[in-house]
Scaffold this motif. Structure first.
Motif, PDB file in Angstrom:
ATOM      1  N   ASN A 267       7.504  -5.824   3.302  1.00 56.57           N
ATOM      2  CA  ASN A 267       6.902  -5.298   2.072  1.00 56.57           C
ATOM      3  C   ASN A 267       7.232  -3.825   1.894  1.00 56.57           C
ATOM      4  O   ASN A 267       7.773  -3.390   0.886  1.00 56.57           O
ATOM      5  CB  ASN A 267       5.367  -5.364   2.122  1.00 56.57           C
ATOM      6  CG  ASN A 267       4.827  -6.756   2.230  1.00 56.57           C
ATOM      7  OD1 ASN A 267       5.586  -7.710   2.170  1.00 56.57           O
ATOM      8  ND2 ASN A 267       3.525  -6.857   2.380  1.00 56.57           N
ATOM      9  N   GLU A 268       6.813  -3.059   2.913  1.00 60.86           N
ATOM     10  CA  GLU A 268       6.798  -1.600   2.757  1.00 60.86           C
ATOM     11  C   GLU A 268       8.199  -1.007   2.766  1.00 60.86           C
ATOM     12  O   GLU A 268       8.473  -0.034   2.064  1.00 60.86           O
ATOM     13  CB  GLU A 268       5.930  -0.955   3.838  1.00 60.86           C
ATOM     14  CG  GLU A 268       4.478  -1.450   3.842  1.00 60.86           C
ATOM     15  CD  GLU A 268       3.758  -1.263   2.514  1.00 60.86           C
ATOM     16  OE1 GLU A 268       4.292  -0.576   1.619  1.00 60.86           O
ATOM     17  OE2 GLU A 268       2.658  -1.831   2.359  1.00 60.86           O
ATOM     18  N   GLY A 269       9.090  -1.581   3.559  1.00 61.43           N
ATOM     19  CA  GLY A 269      10.465  -1.086   3.604  1.00 61.43           C
ATOM     20  C   GLY A 269      11.135  -1.217   2.238  1.00 61.43           C
ATOM     21  O   GLY A 269      11.756  -0.269   1.737  1.00 61.43           O
TER      22      GLY A 269
ATOM     23  N   VAL B  99       6.347   2.909  -9.084  1.00 68.01           N
ATOM     24  CA  VAL B  99       7.486   2.060  -8.693  1.00 68.01           C
ATOM     25  C   VAL B  99       7.162   1.306  -7.402  1.00 68.01           C
ATOM     26  O   VAL B  99       7.420   0.105  -7.285  1.00 68.01           O
ATOM     27  CB  VAL B  99       8.764   2.920  -8.516  1.00 68.01           C
ATOM     28  CG1 VAL B  99       9.858   2.139  -7.798  1.00 68.01           C
ATOM     29  CG2 VAL B  99       9.253   3.430  -9.867  1.00 68.01           C
ATOM     30  N   HIS B 100       6.572   1.995  -6.434  1.00 64.38           N
ATOM     31  CA  HIS B 100       6.265   1.384  -5.139  1.00 64.38           C
ATOM     32  C   HIS B 100       5.360   0.157  -5.303  1.00 64.38           C
ATOM     33  O   HIS B 100       5.669  -0.930  -4.815  1.00 64.38           O
ATOM     34  CB  HIS B 100       5.597   2.427  -4.227  1.00 64.38           C
ATOM     35  CG  HIS B 100       5.303   1.937  -2.847  1.00 64.38           C
ATOM     36  ND1 HIS B 100       6.077   2.255  -1.749  1.00 64.38           N
ATOM     37  CD2 HIS B 100       4.318   1.134  -2.374  1.00 64.38           C
ATOM     38  CE1 HIS B 100       5.585   1.681  -0.671  1.00 64.38           C
ATOM     39  NE2 HIS B 100       4.501   0.989  -1.021  1.00 64.38           N
ATOM     40  N   GLU B 101       4.244   0.334  -6.014  1.00 61.08           N
ATOM     41  CA  GLU B 101       3.285  -0.775  -6.134  1.00 61.08           C
ATOM     42  C   GLU B 101       3.836  -1.906  -7.002  1.00 61.08           C
ATOM     43  O   GLU B 101       3.540  -3.072  -6.776  1.00 61.08           O
ATOM     44  CB  GLU B 101       1.939  -0.281  -6.677  1.00 61.08           C
ATOM     45  CG  GLU B 101       1.297   0.875  -5.893  1.00 61.08           C
ATOM     46  CD  GLU B 101       1.193   0.658  -4.392  1.00 61.08           C
ATOM     47  OE1 GLU B 101       1.205  -0.508  -3.935  1.00 61.08           O
ATOM     48  OE2 GLU B 101       1.113   1.661  -3.646  1.00 61.08           O
TER      49      GLU B 101
ATOM     50  N   ALA C  55       7.098  -2.641  -7.247  1.00 61.47           N
ATOM     51  CA  ALA C  55       8.123  -3.316  -6.429  1.00 61.47           C
ATOM     52  C   ALA C  55       7.467  -4.336  -5.497  1.00 61.47           C
ATOM     53  O   ALA C  55       8.025  -5.395  -5.191  1.00 61.47           O
ATOM     54  CB  ALA C  55       8.923  -2.288  -5.622  1.00 61.47           C
ATOM     55  N   HIS C  56       6.254  -4.029  -5.043  1.00 59.12           N
ATOM     56  CA  HIS C  56       5.508  -4.962  -4.193  1.00 59.12           C
ATOM     57  C   HIS C  56       5.185  -6.273  -4.904  1.00 59.12           C
ATOM     58  O   HIS C  56       4.877  -7.267  -4.240  1.00 59.12           O
ATOM     59  CB  HIS C  56       4.177  -4.337  -3.773  1.00 59.12           C
ATOM     60  CG  HIS C  56       4.226  -3.507  -2.529  1.00 59.12           C
ATOM     61  ND1 HIS C  56       4.834  -3.926  -1.369  1.00 59.12           N
ATOM     62  CD2 HIS C  56       3.681  -2.290  -2.259  1.00 59.12           C
ATOM     63  CE1 HIS C  56       4.668  -2.982  -0.435  1.00 59.12           C
ATOM     64  NE2 HIS C  56       3.986  -1.979  -0.951  1.00 59.12           N
ATOM     65  N   GLN C  57       5.201  -6.276  -6.230  1.00 56.88           N
ATOM     66  CA  GLN C  57       4.904  -7.540  -6.917  1.00 56.88           C
ATOM     67  C   GLN C  57       5.915  -8.605  -6.501  1.00 56.88           C
ATOM     68  O   GLN C  57       5.586  -9.785  -6.425  1.00 56.88           O
ATOM     69  CB  GLN C  57       4.897  -7.350  -8.444  1.00 56.88           C
ATOM     70  CG  GLN C  57       3.896  -6.292  -8.924  1.00 56.88           C
ATOM     71  CD  GLN C  57       2.463  -6.591  -8.496  1.00 56.88           C
ATOM     72  OE1 GLN C  57       1.979  -7.714  -8.645  1.00 56.88           O
ATOM     73  NE2 GLN C  57       1.777  -5.600  -7.946  1.00 56.88           N
TER      74      GLN C  57
ATOM     75  N   MET D 226       0.846  -1.189   0.000  1.00 53.44           N
ATOM     76  CA  MET D 226       0.000   0.000   0.000  1.00 53.44           C
ATOM     77  C   MET D 226       0.881   1.239   0.000  1.00 53.44           C
ATOM     78  O   MET D 226       2.004   1.215   0.465  1.00 53.44           O
ATOM     79  CB  MET D 226      -0.882  -0.016   1.256  1.00 53.44           C
ATOM     80  CG  MET D 226      -1.883   1.115   1.322  1.00 53.44           C
ATOM     81  SD  MET D 226      -2.867   1.072   2.846  1.00 53.44           S
ATOM     82  CE  MET D 226      -4.063  -0.180   2.461  1.00 53.44           C
ATOM     83  N   ALA D 227       0.374   2.313  -0.543  1.00 54.17           N
ATOM     84  CA  ALA D 227       1.083   3.586  -0.439  1.00 54.17           C
ATOM     85  C   ALA D 227       0.063   4.696  -0.287  1.00 54.17           C
ATOM     86  O   ALA D 227      -0.901   4.744  -1.017  1.00 54.17           O
ATOM     87  CB  ALA D 227       1.931   3.831  -1.672  1.00 54.17           C
TER      88      ALA D 227
END
Ligand code: ZN
Length: 465
Positions: free
Chosen positions: A342-344, A319-321, A323-325, A1-2
């Motif tokens: 995940n978030e780090g 990029v954030h979402e 990268a979570h893949q 999540m972001a």
């Protein structure tokens, strides 16, 4: 999540009661009503492991009525006299286990307790079919925000992190029980229905369209997704990777879908270089006005809550979402307390993207984040134990990214990026913990990392460098 871009109990484990049936028969007992999830005791269940969800939905955005039929294929992990699924609200019409009518009752906020006609032996593969209907109700949790089945102006979007899945289908709602998914979603003709994974096709008859989707790779329920609405859609296939990108037609302007698709592909190419091969068989993204104030890394195809006509989300959010893949979707913390894994790393991917594009280096961004005074919020929590109400707090993201950077400094670039690839390849499709990550990093690097983890991950307060 972001979120920042858009908006500035004890585990329940029912005792195993052994019911002797007859001499030589396997013992049967009830499956637990929880999965041992400390932050959300009602989430998930014990006694079985789901292999596949076959989800059939019919949604009417005018009456807001959802009709569902879900077939679950699971394996008993003990002899089961009965077992639970998670389901919030909605009206159950029938339940069948292995094709035979089963008894059920509803208890608590989200327990559907199912008693099959006869016990299910340990190790046996079985099916459960639940037919249900009703108006799904989204969850509004203070402070974790809105999730679940959310009606929009022209349809609905289902975003499940952390506990929304049970608002629209019966589920073993714990991140640690991954399964493959098939979706068949019926909507009024003229609307589009999107879910995770590969698009298998659309059939239209009698004023209704059925959209079929498949996620073959193991997926946690919190990462499943449905988006229904009036969308402009772009499908592309480059190098064998299918992409399905959709923008609310009220927001879309000409050329926007192409730009969004191009950005997604270039970010995925770059991330693949850093993290290893993309873990799924299709990609894409969805921009829709959902009014939740966040973007979510729904597996294979992120959803951005979005209302800026003609504009795509900024790079760091994309990029954030994406990268979570890798960090979160393919390799998933089994428990919510480990969400910093995940978030780090998704936040650190943003830092790396900025560096790659000639902006501040990751070291400069670390320095900036670390410069927060000793009483700043970012130092107040424990990374590996943020607490139920704080799993989406900014410190999980920022301290998480800072920890990733300290690890990079301690190991050197070559070992650090080798470690990330090896960790993601080894854990692909599975679930993990902070302890496992530390042990893996120590084995991979040959370095003792107790001191680093003690300071950065297991203690609150500003760590000394
Ligand atoms: Zn995130």
């Amino acid at each position: 999540m972001a979120a920042p871009r858009l908006f500035a109990a004890a585990a329940v484990s029912a005792a195993l009661v052994l019911v002797p049936v007859s001499a030589g028969a396997a013992p049967f007992g009830p499956g637990a009503a929880g999965s041992g999830e400390k932050y959300f005791p009602g989430m998930g269940n014990g006694g079985y492991d789901v292999a596949h969800y076959g989800i059939k939905l019919d949604y009417d955005p005018v009456s807001l009525a959802l009709t569902g039929r879900v077939k679950i294929t699971a394996t008993a992990k003990q002899g089961l006299s009965r077992f639970n699924l998670d389901l919030r609200g909605l009206l159950v019409r029938s339940v069948a286990v292995d094709g035979k009518a089963a008894k059920w009752k509803r208890t608590g906020a989200q327990e559907l307790v199912i008693t099959p006609a006869k016990g299910i032996p340990d190790g046996r593969r079985f099916t459960v079919v639940v037919a249900y209907d009703g108006k799904p109700a989204q969850i509004n949790d203070d402070p974790l925000g809105s999730s679940g089945w959310i009606a929009t102006s022209d349809g609905a979007v289902a975003l499940n992190q952390p506990f929304g899945a049970a608002t629209w289908f019966p589920v073993n709602d714990t991140p640690k029980d991954k399964a493959s998914y098939d979706f068949a979603i019926t909507v009024p003709q003229g609307l589009t229905a999107i879910a995770n994974g590969d698009f298998l096709g659309r059939k239209t008859a009698k004023g209704k369209s059925v959209y079929r989707w498949r996620m073959k790779q193991p997926m946690s329920s919190e990462l499943s997704m449905v988006a229904i609405g009036k969308y402009k859609v772009l499908r592309t296939n480059t190098g064998g990777l299918e992409s399905y990108t959709a923008i609310d037609s009220a927001l879309a302007e000409s050329g926007q879908l192409k730009k969004y698709d191009k950005k997604t592909r270039s970010v995925l190419r770059w991330l693949s270089g850093r993290f290893g091969a993309y873990p799924f068989t299709s990609t894409g993204g969805i921009l829709d006005e959902v009014n939740v104030g966040y973007s979510l890394e729904t597996q294979g195809r992120p959803v951005h809550d979005w209302n800026m006509k003609g504009k795509n989300p900024p790079d760091d959010l994309i990029v954030h979402e994406l990268a979570h893949q890798w960090f979160g979707d393919s390799v998933t913390p089994a428990k919510w307390k480990d969400i910093w894994l995940n978030e780090g790393f998704a936040t650190y991917a943003e830092w790396m993207w900025t560096e790659k594009n000639g902006g501040a280096t990751a070291a400069q961004q670390f320095k900036q984040a670390y410069s927060a005074g000793p009483n700043a919020d970012v130092w107040k929590g424990v990374l590996a134990e943020p607490g139920r109400d704080h799993i989406f707090d900014n410190f999980v993201y920022q301290r998480g990214a800072m920890t990733a950077h300290r690890l990079r400094v301690a190991l050197g670039d070559k070992v650090f990026f080798g470690l990330l690839k090896s960790w993601l390849a080894t854990g692909k499709g599975g679930t993990v913990s902070t302890k496992e990550f530390q042990a893996f990093a120590e084995r991979y690097s040959g370095k003792q990392l107790d001191a680093l983890f003690a300071k950065w991950v297991y203690k609150a307060g500003k760590p000394k460098l």
